[in-house]
Design a protein around this motif. Structure first.
Motif, PDB file in Angstrom:
ATOM      1  N   ASP A  49       0.810  -1.220   0.000  1.00 55.16           N
ATOM      2  CA  ASP A  49       0.000   0.000   0.000  1.00 55.16           C
ATOM      3  C   ASP A  49       0.838   1.263   0.000  1.00 55.16           C
ATOM      4  OD1 ASP A  49      -2.305  -1.433   0.000  1.00 55.16           O
ATOM      5  OD2 ASP A  49      -2.709  -1.208   2.144  1.00 55.16           O
ATOM      6  N   GLY A  50       2.122   1.098   0.336  1.00 53.64           N
ATOM      7  CA  GLY A  50       2.966   2.276   0.561  1.00 53.64           C
ATOM      8  C   GLY A  50       3.075   3.199  -0.628  1.00 53.64           C
ATOM      9  N   ALA A  51       3.107   2.644  -1.836  1.00 53.73           N
ATOM     10  CA  ALA A  51       3.273   3.480  -3.027  1.00 53.73           C
ATOM     11  C   ALA A  51       2.115   4.446  -3.203  1.00 53.73           C
ATOM     12  CB  ALA A  51       3.413   2.597  -4.271  1.00 53.73           C
ATOM     13  N   GLN A  52       0.950   4.090  -2.675  1.00 53.71           N
ATOM     14  CA  GLN A  52      -0.215   4.964  -2.768  1.00 53.71           C
ATOM     15  C   GLN A  52      -0.473   5.723  -1.463  1.00 53.71           C
ATOM     16  OE1 GLN A  52      -0.452   1.698  -4.193  1.00 53.71           O
ATOM     17  NE2 GLN A  52       0.073   2.746  -6.081  1.00 53.71           N
ATOM     18  N   GLY A  53       0.509   5.716  -0.578  1.00 58.12           N
ATOM     19  CA  GLY A  53       0.318   6.403   0.696  1.00 58.12           C
ATOM     20  C   GLY A  53      -0.150   5.448   1.759  1.00 58.12           C
ATOM     21  N   ARG A  70      -1.843   7.398   8.512  1.00 59.82           N
ATOM     22  CA  ARG A  70      -2.383   7.184   9.853  1.00 59.82           C
ATOM     23  C   ARG A  70      -1.297   7.003  10.894  1.00 59.82           C
ATOM     24  NH1 ARG A  70      -5.670   4.216   6.450  1.00 59.82           N
ATOM     25  NH2 ARG A  70      -4.698   2.219   6.930  1.00 59.82           N
ATOM     26  N   LEU A  71      -0.014   7.176  10.508  1.00 53.37           N
ATOM     27  CA  LEU A  71       1.093   6.978  11.425  1.00 53.37           C
ATOM     28  C   LEU A  71       1.941   8.242  11.482  1.00 53.37           C
ATOM     29  CD1 LEU A  71       2.264   3.465  10.157  1.00 53.37           C
ATOM     30  CD2 LEU A  71       0.862   3.921  12.178  1.00 53.37           C
ATOM     31  N   ASP A  72       2.634   8.438  12.622  1.00 48.94           N
ATOM     32  CA  ASP A  72       3.566   9.557  12.669  1.00 48.94           C
ATOM     33  C   ASP A  72       4.747   9.251  11.753  1.00 48.94           C
ATOM     34  OD1 ASP A  72       6.044   8.550  14.328  1.00 48.94           O
ATOM     35  OD2 ASP A  72       4.280   7.822  15.405  1.00 48.94           O
ATOM     36  N   ALA A  75       8.369   5.681   8.799  1.00 46.07           N
ATOM     37  CA  ALA A  75       9.681   5.479   8.162  1.00 46.07           C
ATOM     38  C   ALA A  75      10.311   4.173   8.634  1.00 46.07           C
ATOM     39  CB  ALA A  75      10.597   6.658   8.476  1.00 46.07           C
ATOM     40  N   ARG A  76      10.215   3.892   9.933  1.00 49.44           N
ATOM     41  CA  ARG A  76      10.804   2.648  10.456  1.00 49.44           C
ATOM     42  C   ARG A  76      10.107   1.425   9.884  1.00 49.44           C
ATOM     43  NH1 ARG A  76      11.127   5.778  15.141  1.00 49.44           N
ATOM     44  NH2 ARG A  76       9.160   4.923  15.956  1.00 49.44           N
ATOM     45  N   LEU A  77       8.774   1.472   9.828  1.00 43.53           N
ATOM     46  CA  LEU A  77       8.034   0.335   9.286  1.00 43.53           C
ATOM     47  C   LEU A  77       8.315   0.151   7.800  1.00 43.53           C
ATOM     48  CD1 LEU A  77       4.565   0.648  11.063  1.00 43.53           C
ATOM     49  CD2 LEU A  77       6.422  -0.935  11.568  1.00 43.53           C
ATOM     50  N   ALA A  78       8.397   1.253   7.080  1.00 42.78           N
ATOM     51  CA  ALA A  78       8.689   1.162   5.647  1.00 42.78           C
ATOM     52  C   ALA A  78      10.061   0.546   5.421  1.00 42.78           C
ATOM     53  CB  ALA A  78       8.613   2.544   5.013  1.00 42.78           C
ATOM     54  N   GLU A  79      11.043   0.934   6.258  1.00 41.36           N
ATOM     55  CA  GLU A  79      12.397   0.393   6.107  1.00 41.36           C
ATOM     56  C   GLU A  79      12.414  -1.103   6.395  1.00 41.36           C
ATOM     57  OE1 GLU A  79      16.184  -1.089   7.218  1.00 41.36           O
ATOM     58  OE2 GLU A  79      14.644  -0.651   8.733  1.00 41.36           O
ATOM     59  N   ARG A  80      11.712  -1.527   7.445  1.00 41.56           N
ATOM     60  CA  ARG A  80      11.715  -2.946   7.800  1.00 41.56           C
ATOM     61  C   ARG A  80      10.933  -3.773   6.787  1.00 41.56           C
ATOM     62  NH1 ARG A  80      11.072  -2.843  14.422  1.00 41.56           N
ATOM     63  NH2 ARG A  80      12.932  -1.567  14.809  1.00 41.56           N
ATOM     64  N   ALA A  81       9.817  -3.251   6.324  1.00 38.65           N
ATOM     65  CA  ALA A  81       9.048  -3.976   5.306  1.00 38.65           C
ATOM     66  C   ALA A  81       9.836  -4.075   4.011  1.00 38.65           C
ATOM     67  CB  ALA A  81       7.706  -3.277   5.062  1.00 38.65           C
ATOM     68  N   GLY A  82      10.517  -2.995   3.663  1.00 36.12           N
ATOM     69  CA  GLY A  82      11.333  -3.037   2.460  1.00 36.12           C
ATOM     70  C   GLY A  82      12.461  -4.037   2.572  1.00 36.12           C
ATOM     71  N   ARG A  83      13.063  -4.127   3.764  1.00 34.61           N
ATOM     72  CA  ARG A  83      14.140  -5.082   3.984  1.00 34.61           C
ATOM     73  C   ARG A  83      13.615  -6.513   3.892  1.00 34.61           C
ATOM     74  NH1 ARG A  83      16.811  -3.129   8.949  1.00 34.61           N
ATOM     75  NH2 ARG A  83      15.303  -4.394  10.066  1.00 34.61           N
ATOM     76  N   ALA A  84      12.394  -6.738   4.384  1.00 35.18           N
ATOM     77  CA  ALA A  84      11.825  -8.090   4.380  1.00 35.18           C
ATOM     78  C   ALA A  84      11.336  -8.504   3.007  1.00 35.18           C
ATOM     79  CB  ALA A  84      10.676  -8.169   5.389  1.00 35.18           C
ATOM     80  N   TYR A  85      10.745  -7.569   2.261  1.00 36.93           N
ATOM     81  CA  TYR A  85      10.054  -7.952   1.028  1.00 36.93           C
ATOM     82  C   TYR A  85      10.676  -7.384  -0.241  1.00 36.93           C
ATOM     83  CZ  TYR A  85       6.590  -9.598   4.309  1.00 36.93           C
ATOM     84  OH  TYR A  85       5.957 -10.263   5.327  1.00 36.93           O
ATOM     85  N   GLY A  86      11.727  -6.585  -0.101  1.00 35.59           N
ATOM     86  CA  GLY A  86      12.416  -6.087  -1.288  1.00 35.59           C
ATOM     87  C   GLY A  86      11.880  -4.747  -1.745  1.00 35.59           C
ATOM     88  N   ALA A  87      12.797  -3.907  -2.183  1.00 31.90           N
ATOM     89  CA  ALA A  87      12.405  -2.572  -2.636  1.00 31.90           C
ATOM     90  C   ALA A  87      11.816  -2.604  -4.034  1.00 31.90           C
ATOM     91  CB  ALA A  87      13.620  -1.646  -2.613  1.00 31.90           C
ATOM     92  N   THR A  88      12.070  -3.684  -4.773  1.00 31.30           N
ATOM     93  CA  THR A  88      11.531  -3.818  -6.125  1.00 31.30           C
ATOM     94  C   THR A  88      10.716  -5.094  -6.205  1.00 31.30           C
ATOM     95  OG1 THR A  88      13.542  -4.947  -6.852  1.00 31.30           O
ATOM     96  CG2 THR A  88      13.468  -2.550  -7.139  1.00 31.30           C
ATOM     97  N   GLY A  89      10.154  -5.347  -7.362  1.00 33.23           N
ATOM     98  CA  GLY A  89       9.332  -6.545  -7.525  1.00 33.23           C
ATOM     99  C   GLY A  89       7.945  -6.400  -6.924  1.00 33.23           C
ATOM    100  N   ARG A  90       7.514  -5.158  -6.725  1.00 34.59           N
ATOM    101  CA  ARG A  90       6.200  -4.937  -6.115  1.00 34.59           C
ATOM    102  C   ARG A  90       5.092  -5.576  -6.933  1.00 34.59           C
ATOM    103  NH1 ARG A  90       2.042  -1.404  -6.480  1.00 34.59           N
ATOM    104  NH2 ARG A  90       0.942  -0.917  -4.520  1.00 34.59           N
TER     105      ARG A  90
END
Length: 319
Positions: free
Chosen positions: A263-267, A272-274, A279-294
């Motif tokens: 969902d991140g690409a669309q906001g 709903r988060l500070d 930023a921390r969740l986005a970094e961890r999710a990106g690390r787990a699932y990859g920055a590409t291949g969405r």
């Protein structure tokens, strides 16, 4: 999942395949004692028999053989595909009311008695003396600490919580919790054993294990559901439909963090988060699932959700 550009859906590598086959072969040669023939115990019994194990049942119920036979008849139709022929179950099933005799010679002991600390302490004190030193002890407890349950054991290093989803023969998740005295070898053995019978073990660490992760998530959702119904926002029936036709379907395909990542690409939930948390969740999710291949993740998510809907339609179509 691996990082990188476009990818095929992840398949187990050769080493994982060999490990899974070895675990299954070893499990099929094991004797498993299940202590307790209530709802959870019956689910375990069905699952273990379905995977070809020899199962010994220890229950205080005088009618345990009848209760287990009736429980198996109810559960066998919903065992995973590829399970053993139920006609062979009676030849691998036995009963021993005395727990100390029941665990003698067992490779794995799975305890599924009521969530009563004193009851479990007394039980582990007895079976700790009678079970072989090599035996893995798995408790189905949901909120009790292995150290507390094994407080009267001479050595509780082999005692591990393996809290199943309910019903255990259908829901794959098993939450694995170690105490301070639990050995890492016992945790690893618990994970391998659970994988060998088709479960998905998740090892919980730290103070969060005061209650299972699944139970805490469920409690949080239920609190909000109760509030919405109490305030008249929706009826109870409407709330159930909201969950089964959106969140339940979504979470059957992807978890909250992969969903957050997609969902991140669309906001998505970022609004709903500070900023720091987002930023921390986005970094961890990106690390787990990859920055590409969405796009691959999206296709996999949609295929899973469509499969769930088709399966439910098939069940509903049977009337």
């Amino acid at each position: 999942m691996s990082h990188g550009a476009a990818r095929e859906p992840r398949q187990p590598d050769e080493d994982e395949g060999r490990r899974a086959r070895r675990a299954r072969e070893e499990a099929e040669e094991r004797v498993v004692t299940v202590i307790g023939a209530g709802t959870v115990g019956l689910g375990w019994i069905a699952l273990f028999l379905g995977h070809g194990l020899t199962v010994r049942v220890s229950s205080r119920r005088a009618d345990a053989p009848r209760a287990v036979a009736e429980g198996l008849a109810l559960r066998v139709p919903y065992l995973p595909d590829g399970c053993a022929d139920p006609a062979g179950f009676p030849g691998r099933l036995s009963f021993e009311p005395d727990p100390q005799r029941a665990v003698a010679g067992a490779d794995v002991v799975v305890e599924a008695v009521p969530e009563d600390l004193e009851l479990k302490r007394a039980l582990y004190e007895r079976i700790g003396r009678a079970a072989p030193a090599r035996a893995l002890l798995l408790s189905s407890a949901s909120a009790l600490d292995p150290d507390a349950m094994g407080a009267r054991m001479a050595d509780s290093g082999r005692l591990v919580v393996g809290h199943p989803g309910n019903p255990p023969h259908v829901v794959p998740l098993v939450e694995v919790v170690a105490g301070r005295r639990t050995s890492e070898a016992a945790v690893e053995e618990a994970v391998l054993f659970l994988e060998s019978v088709g479960r998905v073990p998740v090892v919980l660490r730290g103070p969060a294990v005061a209650a299972s992760a699944a139970d805490r998530l469920q409690a949080a959702l239920l609190r909000e559901a109760v509030r919405l119904v109490r305030e008249g926002v929706v009826t109870a029936e409407q709330l159930d439909r909201v969950v089964t036709h959106s969140l339940g379907l979504r979470w059957a395909a992807v978890g909250p963090f992969l969903g957050f990542h997609l969902d991140g690409a669309q906001g998505g939930p970022r609004g709903r988060l500070d900023a720091g948390t987002a930023a921390r969740l986005a970094e961890r999710a990106g690390r787990a699932y990859g920055a590409t291949g969405r796009e691959d993740h999206v296709r996999e998510r949609d295929a899973r959700q469509a499969a769930v809907l088709r399966a439910l339609a098939g069940v509903d179509g049977r009337g």
